[in-house]
Design a protein around this motif. Structure first.
Motif, PDB file in Angstrom:
ATOM      1  N   ARG B 317       0.817  -1.219   0.000  1.00 58.84           N
ATOM      2  CA  ARG B 317       0.000   0.000   0.000  1.00 58.84           C
ATOM      3  C   ARG B 317       0.844   1.259   0.000  1.00 58.84           C
ATOM      4  O   ARG B 317       0.397   2.305  -0.459  1.00 58.84           O
ATOM      5  CB  ARG B 317      -0.977  -0.016   1.177  1.00 58.84           C
ATOM      6  CG  ARG B 317      -0.354   0.265   2.535  1.00 58.84           C
ATOM      7  CD  ARG B 317      -1.279  -0.150   3.662  1.00 58.84           C
ATOM      8  NE  ARG B 317      -0.777   0.229   4.986  1.00 58.84           N
ATOM      9  CZ  ARG B 317       0.251  -0.364   5.585  1.00 58.84           C
ATOM     10  NH1 ARG B 317       0.918  -1.346   4.997  1.00 58.84           N
ATOM     11  NH2 ARG B 317       0.644   0.036   6.786  1.00 58.84           N
ATOM     12  N   ARG B 323      -1.742   8.127  -3.981  1.00 62.59           N
ATOM     13  CA  ARG B 323      -1.554   7.567  -2.642  1.00 62.59           C
ATOM     14  C   ARG B 323      -2.876   7.344  -1.924  1.00 62.59           C
ATOM     15  O   ARG B 323      -3.285   8.125  -1.067  1.00 62.59           O
ATOM     16  CB  ARG B 323      -0.657   8.494  -1.840  1.00 62.59           C
ATOM     17  CG  ARG B 323       0.769   8.466  -2.355  1.00 62.59           C
ATOM     18  CD  ARG B 323       1.646   9.412  -1.605  1.00 62.59           C
ATOM     19  NE  ARG B 323       1.628   9.109  -0.188  1.00 62.59           N
ATOM     20  CZ  ARG B 323       2.575   9.510   0.633  1.00 62.59           C
ATOM     21  NH1 ARG B 323       3.593  10.205   0.192  1.00 62.59           N
ATOM     22  NH2 ARG B 323       2.502   9.232   1.926  1.00 62.59           N
ATOM     23  N   LYS B 324      -3.538   6.292  -2.276  1.00 60.21           N
ATOM     24  CA  LYS B 324      -4.763   5.880  -1.603  1.00 60.21           C
ATOM     25  C   LYS B 324      -4.984   4.410  -1.923  1.00 60.21           C
ATOM     26  O   LYS B 324      -4.467   3.910  -2.916  1.00 60.21           O
ATOM     27  CB  LYS B 324      -5.945   6.736  -2.057  1.00 60.21           C
ATOM     28  CG  LYS B 324      -6.133   6.814  -3.569  1.00 60.21           C
ATOM     29  CD  LYS B 324      -7.250   7.763  -3.907  1.00 60.21           C
ATOM     30  CE  LYS B 324      -7.458   7.914  -5.386  1.00 60.21           C
ATOM     31  NZ  LYS B 324      -8.604   8.768  -5.707  1.00 60.21           N
ATOM     32  N   TRP B 325      -5.738   3.733  -1.089  1.00 62.19           N
ATOM     33  CA  TRP B 325      -5.864   2.291  -1.237  1.00 62.19           C
ATOM     34  C   TRP B 325      -7.029   1.818  -0.381  1.00 62.19           C
ATOM     35  O   TRP B 325      -7.471   2.522   0.520  1.00 62.19           O
ATOM     36  CB  TRP B 325      -4.575   1.586  -0.783  1.00 62.19           C
ATOM     37  CG  TRP B 325      -3.950   2.237   0.405  1.00 62.19           C
ATOM     38  CD1 TRP B 325      -2.963   3.181   0.390  1.00 62.19           C
ATOM     39  CD2 TRP B 325      -4.313   2.070   1.791  1.00 62.19           C
ATOM     40  NE1 TRP B 325      -2.694   3.605   1.672  1.00 62.19           N
ATOM     41  CE2 TRP B 325      -3.494   2.926   2.549  1.00 62.19           C
ATOM     42  CE3 TRP B 325      -5.237   1.261   2.448  1.00 62.19           C
ATOM     43  CZ2 TRP B 325      -3.579   3.022   3.945  1.00 62.19           C
ATOM     44  CZ3 TRP B 325      -5.330   1.341   3.843  1.00 62.19           C
ATOM     45  CH2 TRP B 325      -4.490   2.213   4.569  1.00 62.19           C
ATOM     46  N   VAL B 326      -7.498   0.620  -0.676  1.00 60.92           N
ATOM     47  CA  VAL B 326      -8.525  -0.023   0.148  1.00 60.92           C
ATOM     48  C   VAL B 326      -8.038  -1.430   0.481  1.00 60.92           C
ATOM     49  O   VAL B 326      -7.627  -2.178  -0.414  1.00 60.92           O
ATOM     50  CB  VAL B 326      -9.877  -0.115  -0.589  1.00 60.92           C
ATOM     51  CG1 VAL B 326     -10.892  -0.862   0.265  1.00 60.92           C
ATOM     52  CG2 VAL B 326     -10.395   1.269  -0.936  1.00 60.92           C
ATOM     53  N   ILE B 327      -8.037  -1.738   1.758  1.00 60.59           N
ATOM     54  CA  ILE B 327      -7.684  -3.087   2.207  1.00 60.59           C
ATOM     55  C   ILE B 327      -8.907  -3.656   2.919  1.00 60.59           C
ATOM     56  O   ILE B 327      -9.497  -2.979   3.769  1.00 60.59           O
ATOM     57  CB  ILE B 327      -6.491  -3.037   3.192  1.00 60.59           C
ATOM     58  CG1 ILE B 327      -5.256  -2.414   2.526  1.00 60.59           C
ATOM     59  CG2 ILE B 327      -6.188  -4.417   3.759  1.00 60.59           C
ATOM     60  CD1 ILE B 327      -4.654  -3.205   1.407  1.00 60.59           C
TER      61      ILE B 327
END
Lengths: 369, 544
Positions: B317, B323-327
């Protein structure tokens, strides 16, 4: 029983459909709002929007977009209700928990937490930040419940202080007692699988972002995830449907031949109150909810009966309640997924999807290929 | 309805055909030359190439993960930020409708969404129901689910595992089974941060190897045509080719398919401790007759990685761009959505690009290497035409290589490889072989009785141009694309298998869901009538 009305007078379904199609065909900027319907209804509504160049919005878009804005500007670590149910050993509740359904699903997690207490010999804890007055009493007694701060308006400061303590930084000010903050910071870091819960209606985007930041920080050493509660009227199911059909969430316009999303420009209340729309399709199949905006645009209402409109819709078709009058697919908060809900009181009431399909078919011109 | 596609060069490797001639279609199926009948429609294919519709065995086109990527990245949509036409995702086809159209325009007629968690199957099928023209299928993910891990922990019988796999296949309406970093997502929930083939999931004491072998045996025993589809451990890490070699060795004499092998083709040589290990990996595939692999080719440009390998995505990530993400720690599996920008002047990205092409070119048998970019993880599927061109021309590769960092070229064998794919080999890799790998006996070829999914291309020296816009595409015998543009919308079907199982598993699962989640198991079902399309499914027979 009557099923359709034109200007308040009972009408046949066919004539109501024809009147609706005529209104839409004459409209220069239609708006499809409310969108409180199942996935089939949303699919039909978005197809109608594509056909007519309409804007699509949902009655709970504010709450949905607050969470979504945090996700699409920084990121989020999520879990599901099922995994939280099966695994959580620590809950972090933030602010007021709204809505009977949400309290119900939160209580379910509390109960499960209590049931599993002692199974692994570790303490099961609930931390509740700034719960407000009455709500705090709803937690069962069997689990260790710690309140951090009291009033919901103090939540941003309490959360910031807590995040600072988790990061090992000093805090000043009286957001909450230092002792309780430290206890909570230590407790959260000791979680094996922690779950943070909040109502998107209750928090602003900056507070949600701070919560997501805290969760991200906690994952440096342990496991912690977010489980934001979901607004009603199938808001998340409609969000998902908008996502795959247009690439965008609600508050999306299809008037220019492609999907464009703008949370301000395509806010249905703003569109109505500014006079930018000249025809509204208002959908509230779950609850017969009337719109709350100030303004009386020509309206085609697809709702339950007795929606309490301030002025009579030009066309009103009484549609069935998804999962009550007819089978439905919707976002189910207990599972966190789209799931099928069988009709509990099957009736002959027309579904939103079918009503829209008929309106679509009555529009002049050929459907696009 | 009798249709004649006249006088084209018909390339149909499954039937050993590569000759100029006619192709006849009656009522949606390919037929032998009919004696004396006059066609209702004739399409002149003189000077053109005629192939079966292409089949993509691994492309993330639908489901919660894909949809979350859409919602994470509104700026990828052309309305949110007008993008130069050369930017890959400006052409990627982000909605379900665009997905079906863009695939059809390239001559693809069947696409497999390879990663659906059982609880999200209904969601995935609803999306697929809104993908026009093409047929599709899902692979259901097992291997991080509590139920299977408990069966293994308790040393339950092979039959118990097979029953559970069969139940999951039927509930989720899947064509096959995938395993993603077997045990890794379950271990991550217990705060494990690295997980290899012989590591064990803490609470269950079950190794990744055991999970893979159990599922491989179950899939084989049930007669599911598609072999277990394996996403190995340690994706993306330097030195991970050894993980892939270990997994290949573990296939033993049963079929096993390795997904996006490029992401496992990394050694630790060179100044930066990152190098291509495609050569030993390709050699291992060449030597292992029961193993197949798809590539997961990287192409340069902005994309988004969508994976159920939550452990890998969590660790990646920090490389997110933007710079963004989903976990997501999900039921059973996980998910991670991490946007990424592959850059031509980035040493690591250039090595990744080379590794993919090396695998394509060093795996000798085009029936065992499959054409994918792991869309959109290596590149969006709209990049396929350029990759065909690279495979077919060493000169084109040389042009690309000249623009890459020289230190990257120094750690790959690509500059030395002279092989060029023929049109016949392309047809094998994208038609005949995937039809066979998925057990679709009437697809991927143009023999009598086959589904009349046909792509007709201009024989253009610019192979990228040729494959980007098919001259004609027929789906079930109906003309759907002309000159690279969709002319006719229709709704395809989702392909499923339904192996036999002991009915007792249904009772066991009901009890399990009540106990584990406090819920009825009804929500995992995918009722046909809620999908809103006529005949949304087609059943593919199991192998007896």
């Amino acid at each position: 029983m009557e099923q359709a009305w034109i200007a308040g007078k009972p009408a046949t379904l066919d004539s109501a459909v024809a009147a609706a199609a005529k209104l839409l065909a004459a409209s220069r900027q239609p708006l499809i709002a409310g969108l409180g319907t199942d996935v089939a209804g949303a699919r039909a509504a978005i197809a109608l929007a594509e056909r007519t160049g309409a804007i699509i919005d949902h009655m709970n878009s504010d709450a949905v977009l607050r969470g979504l804005d945090v996700m699409r500007s920084s990121g989020v670590m999520l879990t599901t209700p099922s995994e939280a149910y099966a695994r959580a050993d620590t809950l972090l509740l933030a602010g007021e928990i709204f809505g009977a359904g949400e309290i119900g699903s939160t209580k379910r997690l509390f109960d499960q937490l209590a049931r599993r207490q002692g199974q692994h010999g570790t303490a099961r804890r609930v931390y509740w930040l700034c719960p407000g007055g009455e709500l705090a009493k709803r937690a069962p007694n069997e689990i260790s419940l710690t309140f951090v701060g009291k009033q919901p308006r103090a939540l941003p400061a309490v959360l910031a202080a807590l995040r600072a303590r988790v990061a090992g930084r000093p805090t000043t000010g009286a957001a909450a007692s230092q002792k309780i903050l430290d206890e909570a910071a230590t407790g959260l870091q000791a979680a094996q699988f922690g779950v943070a819960i909040w109502s998107p209606q209750a928090l602003d985007a900056l507070t949600i972002e701070m919560l997501c930041g805290l969760i991200s920080d906690l994952n440096a050493t342990t496991r912690f995830c977010a489980l934001p509660l979901t607004p009603g009227d199938n808001a998340i199911g409609v969000l998902q449907t908008c996502g795959w059909m247009t690439g965008m969430p609600m508050r999306t316009g299809l008037g220019r031949g492609f999907a464009e999303h703008d949370p301000w420009l395509f806010d249905s209340t703003r569109l109505v109150e500014s006079g930018e729309t000249d025809c509204v399709v208002w959908i509230s199949a779950y609850r017969a909810q009337a719109p709350r905006w100030r303004g009386l645009p020509p309206t085609i209402a697809l709702t339950g009966r007795d929606a309490g409109f301030r002025s009579r819709p030009r066309v009103h078709i009484a549609v069935g309640r998804p999962g009550v009058d007819h089978i439905a697919v919707e976002h189910v908060s207990l599972t966190g997924t789209l799931a099928t809900v069988e009709a509990t009181q099957p009736s002959g009431a027309i579904s939103t999807a079918e009503a829209i399909r008929r309106i679509c078919a009555a529009l002049p011109g050929e459907p696009p290929c | 309805m009798l249709t004649r596609i006249a006088n084209g060069r018909v390339i149909d490797p499954a039937n050993n055909r590569d000759a100029v001639g006619d192709l006849w279609i009656r009522d949606g199926r390919i037929i032998e030359v009919p004696p004396g009948d006059r066609p209702d429609a004739t399409y002149d294919a003189t000077g053109k190439i005629v192939m079966a519709g292409a089949i993509d065995i691994h492309s993330h086109i639908a489901g919660w993960n894909v949809n979350t990527a859409r919602l994470l990245l509104p700026e990828y949509h052309r309305a949110a930020a007008p993008r130069p036409i050369a930017t890959p995702l400006s052409k990627a086809g982000w909605s379900t409708f665009e997905t079906g159209c863009r695939y059809a325009e390239m001559g693809f007629t069947t696409v497999v969404e390879p990663a659906v968690s059982p609880h999200y199957a209904l969601h995935a099928h609803l999306e697929l129901a809104d993908v026009p023209i093409i047929d599709k299928a899902i692979l259901v993910i097992l291997g991080n689910d509590d139920y299977l891990l408990r069966l293994l922990q308790a040393n339950e019988s092979d039959a118990a595992i097979s029953d559970y796999v069969a139940w999951t296949l039927e509930m989720s309406r899947s064509l096959g089974v995938k395993v993603v970093n077997a045990g890794g997502a379950a271990a991550f929930k217990e705060n494990v941060r690295a997980f290899s083939f012989d590591d064990v999931v803490p609470s269950y004491g079950v190794s990744s190897r055991r999970i893979v072998k159990a599922l491989q045996h179950a899939v084989t025993a049930l007669g599911v045509p598609h072999p277990l589809h394996v996403h190995c451990n340690n994706l993306g890490l330097a030195g991970n080719f050894e993980t892939a070699l270990t997994t290949i060795a573990a296939a033993e004499d049963l079929p096993l398919h390795l997904a996006h092998l490029q992401f496992y083709g990394y050694g630790k040589e060179g100044d930066r401790g990152f190098s291509s290990a495609a050569a030993p990996l390709a050699a291992a595939v060449n030597a292992a007759n029961t193993v197949t692999a798809d590539v997961g080719q990287v192409m340069f440009g902005q994309t988004v990685t969508i994976s159920s390998d939550v452990l890998r995505q969590f660790n990646a990530r920090k490389q997110a761009s933007p710079r963004k993400w989903v976990i997501l720690d999900s039921d059973a599996n996980g998910a991670g959505i991490v946007p990424y920008d592959y850059r031509r002047n980035n040493f690591y990205n250039a090595v990744q690009w080379a590794v993919g092409l090396e695998l394509f070119l060093l795996i000798e048998d085009p029936r065992r290497v499959f054409f994918t970019t792991d869309h959109p993880n290596g590149a969006p599927f709209t990049a396929y035409p350029e990759i065909f061109a690279l495979l077919m021309s060493r000169e084109r590769r040389a042009q690309w290589l000249a623009e890459l960092p020289p230190e990257a070229l120094a750690v790959t064998t690509l500059p030395a490889i002279t092989r060029e794919y023929s049109l016949g080999e392309i047809a094998t890799m994208t038609r005949a072989a995937p039809g066979r790998l998925l057990g679709l006996r009437d697809r991927g070829h143009l023999g009598a009785g086959a589904v009349a999914d046909v792509a007709v291309y201009e024989d253009d020296a610019d192979r990228a141009k040729m494959f980007r816009a098919a001259a004609l595409v027929f789906k079930d015998g109906e003309l759907v694309v002309r000159d690279g543009r969709v002319t006719q919308h229709r709704w395809g079907r989702a392909l499923t298998v339904r192996p036999e199982r002991d009915a007792a598993i249904d009772r066991r699962m009901k009890a399990y869901y009540e106990d584990r989640y406090g819920l009825s198991d009804d929500f995992v079902k995918v009722p046909e009538h809620v999908l809103g399309r006529p005949d949304p499914f087609e059943r593919v027979p199991c192998v007896s």
